[in-house]
Design an enzyme around this catalytic site. Structure first.
Site, PDB file in Angstrom:
ATOM      1  N   LYS A  75       0.859  -1.190   0.000  1.00 47.49           N
ATOM      2  CA  LYS A  75       0.000   0.000   0.000  1.00 47.49           C
ATOM      3  C   LYS A  75       0.896   1.242   0.000  1.00 47.49           C
ATOM      4  CE  LYS A  75      -3.885   2.013   2.645  1.00 47.49           C
ATOM      5  NZ  LYS A  75      -4.810   1.812   3.790  1.00 47.49           N
ATOM      6  N   SER A 158      -9.785   2.000   2.836  1.00 47.32           N
ATOM      7  CA  SER A 158      -8.868   2.751   2.007  1.00 47.32           C
ATOM      8  C   SER A 158      -7.872   1.900   1.238  1.00 47.32           C
ATOM      9  CB  SER A 158      -8.100   3.751   2.874  1.00 47.32           C
ATOM     10  OG  SER A 158      -7.315   3.060   3.844  1.00 47.32           O
ATOM     11  N   SER A 182     -10.137  -0.527   7.003  1.00 48.20           N
ATOM     12  CA  SER A 182      -9.574  -0.404   5.651  1.00 48.20           C
ATOM     13  C   SER A 182      -8.861  -1.624   5.100  1.00 48.20           C
ATOM     14  CB  SER A 182      -8.627   0.784   5.587  1.00 48.20           C
ATOM     15  OG  SER A 182      -9.372   1.969   5.500  1.00 48.20           O
TER      16      SER A 182
HETATM   17  N1  GLN Z   1     -13.303   4.214   6.274  1.00 46.42           N
HETATM   18  C1  GLN Z   1     -12.759   4.634   7.535  1.00 46.42           C
HETATM   19  C2  GLN Z   1     -12.370   6.082   7.457  1.00 46.42           C
HETATM   20  O1  GLN Z   1     -12.588   6.661   6.462  1.00 46.42           O
HETATM   21  C3  GLN Z   1     -11.592   3.758   7.911  1.00 46.42           C
HETATM   22  C4  GLN Z   1     -10.361   4.079   7.172  1.00 46.42           C
HETATM   23  C5  GLN Z   1      -9.205   3.211   7.530  1.00 46.42           C
HETATM   24  O2  GLN Z   1      -9.367   2.171   8.161  1.00 46.42           O
HETATM   25  N2  GLN Z   1      -8.013   3.677   7.172  1.00 46.42           N
HETATM   26  O3  GLN Z   1     -11.857   6.634   8.377  1.00 46.42           O
END
Ligand code: GLN
Length: 495
Positions: A75, A158, A182
């Site tokens: 990532k 994400s 995410s």
């Molecule tokens: N979707 C969640 C957010 O927008 C979690 C994001 C994540 O786990 N990095 O904060």
């Protein structure tokens, strides 16, 4: 083409059926011709160099590490020395990292080859990969929708680029990070196994910070066995991260084969209520029945404060983000606005141009929640809720060994369908966020397909530091089902 696992590649490399250079070239070719926008940077030259070194090492060593020469994707939140590291943001568009994240270094030390950096929501804020400065990512399952619709579906976020890349066979595995879901949510949307380890298991050094008390790196793979193999190389104490846990290293594959016939599964009523898609609910019920066939007992439990998880997360995470992102000021890293009048204007112009809307929204919420006069009303209050949520899990684990439910309330949704409605986007993580607040290990594993042909994920949560048990429970299910073997590139079979 069907799926290829790390375990299979490792065996093929060991038996000399294929070399690391051949494998690496094959995956680089697939990335080159793919149309998913899953990668922000492809590091071909470095990958081929590492593959060559891995092949040399294998020929001169009898006992090489299990993943020597296996290519994977990272990532783009992990710094890699000499490599562009953008975190999905314009503000870091041309940032070349001066050092390497510990988890990546650990993987490289085991001989893993990095193919490139995957697309992601900007600063890991999002659930659809649509906040990335580098464009939307296409969910490879888009083409498998029933009823003729071939419109693009989001891969989740994400870690959407990582999920799409593994699912489309552009890499056999990838890293992700999970602050509120995410790793698990995109794994559910793309039919993968995604594991969020216990907080502190993997070093956060060199992983660009979003919400430091929640962020955790983990593997995104086809199988639980692969997740165990990858976690073996990622995890470990790191003196450079003060929140890294100083616990003895473990072999996470050691319990994979253990019987689960004395397992008690807790089903929280809160995870099966309003808002859960019917098709997903049926698939999760079927998965639980499969566990019962394996000897598991079911217990109804309650996580009474779980409805407080989303509101407390959306105070704590933005608060930490507003502090973490203050370092992107046009002085130290990345972009600096070209035109400005004075220092303050330079900060303003740089941050206005460099950050996207969602990141700005989080910074504003966070700065507000931390401001004097409001701190006690919001941040301190959210921390108290966090404690209640964590206590719920402690109580629940007095009655069961693992908590199960759906990973997400719905399967992958159409690109663009929720981007104008932040709250409906935030609701994606309603089942995953409580786990981050409590710091627990959890996984999403493939649990079948909706009538519309889209994958759904089964969510497994176990007590702190019990990853071996978590992976054992996941692996036993994968021995009797083959949902995880289904690829969007082949015709769908039956489990
Ligand atoms: N979707 C969640 C957010 O927008 C979690 C994001 C994540 O786990 N990095 O904060």
């Amino acid at each position: 083409m069907t799926i290829t696992t790390l375990a299979e590649l490792s065996a093929n490399l060991r038996n000399g059926k294929v070399s690391s250079v051949e494998l690496t070239k094959e995956y680089l070719d697939r990335i080159e011709s793919s149309e998913h926008n899953a990668f922000i940077s492809v590091t071909s030259d470095q990958a081929l160099k590492s593959a060559l070194a891995a092949d040399k090492q294998r020929s001169s060593e009898d006992n090489s590490s299990a993943l020597l020469g296996v290519p994977i994707a990272q990532k783009d939140i992990f710094c890699i020395e000499g490599t562009r590291t953008t975190c999905g943001s314009k503000i870091l568009e041309n940032f070349v990292a001066p050092y390497t994240a510990t988890v990546v270094q650990n993987m490289h030390n085991s001989g893993i080859v990095t193919l490139g950096k995957t697309n992601m929501d900007e600063f890991a804020m999002g659930s659809s990969n649509e906040t990335s400065y580098f464009g939307d990512v296409k969910n490879p399952w888009s083409s498998r929708q029933a009823g003729g619709s071939k419109g693009n579906l989001v891969p989740g976020g994400s870690s959407g680029g990582s999920a799409a890349a593994v699912s489309a066979g552009l890499t056999p595995a990838a890293t992700g990070t999970d602050t509120g879901g995410s790793i698990r949510q995109p794994a559910a949307f793309c039919n993968l196994t995604g594991v969020k380890p216990s907080y502190g298991r993997c070093s956060r050094y060199g992983m660009i910070a979003f919400a430091s008390s929640l962020d955790q790196a983990g593997p995104m793979t086809h199988t639980a066995e692969d997740a165990a193999l990858l976690l073996n190389t990622m995890a470990g104490f790191d003196i450079k991260d003060s929140t890294s846990l100083d616990v003895p290293s473990e072999d996470f594959t050691r319990d994979l084969g253990a019987s689960i016939n004395d397992l008690t599964i807790g089903l929280p009523s809160e995870f099966f209520g309003d808002g859960l898609d019917n098709d997903v609910a049926v698939l999760i019920e079927n998965a639980i029945k499969e566990y019962e066939k394996l000897g598991a007992k079911i217990k109804e439990i309650s996580l009474p404060n779980s409805h407080l998880a989303l509101p407390s997360y959306y105070v704590i995470a933005p608060a930490e983000a507003s502090s973490n992102l203050s370092r992107f000021d046009g002085v130290r890293y990345g972009l600096r606005a070209e035109q400005y009048t004075d220092l303050v204007d330079m900060y303003t112009q740089t941050r206005t141009q460099g950050f996207g809307d969602e990141v700005k929204r989080r910074i504003m919420i966070g700065a507000y929640a931390l401001s004097s006069g409001y701190y006690d009303a919001y941040y301190a209050q959210a921390q108290k809720l966090r404690r209640l949520i964590s206590n719920d899990f402690t109580n629940a684990f007095k009655e069961c060994d693992v908590i199960m439910g759906p990973t997400t309330p719905s399967p992958a949704f159409a690109s663009g369908s929720r981007s104008d409605d932040p709250v409906s986007m935030y609701l994606n993580d309603i089942y995953t966020i409580p786990v981050n607040l409590a710091g627990l290990p959890a996984a999403s594993i493939p649990a079948g397909f909706t009538q519309n042909g889209l994958p759904a994920g089964l969510h497994l949560i176990t007590p702190y530091l019990s990853e071996s048990k978590l992976l054992n429970i996941a692996h036993q299910y994968q021995l009797v089902t083959d949902w995880h073997r289904q690829s969007p590139l082949t015709t769908r079979g039956n489990a």
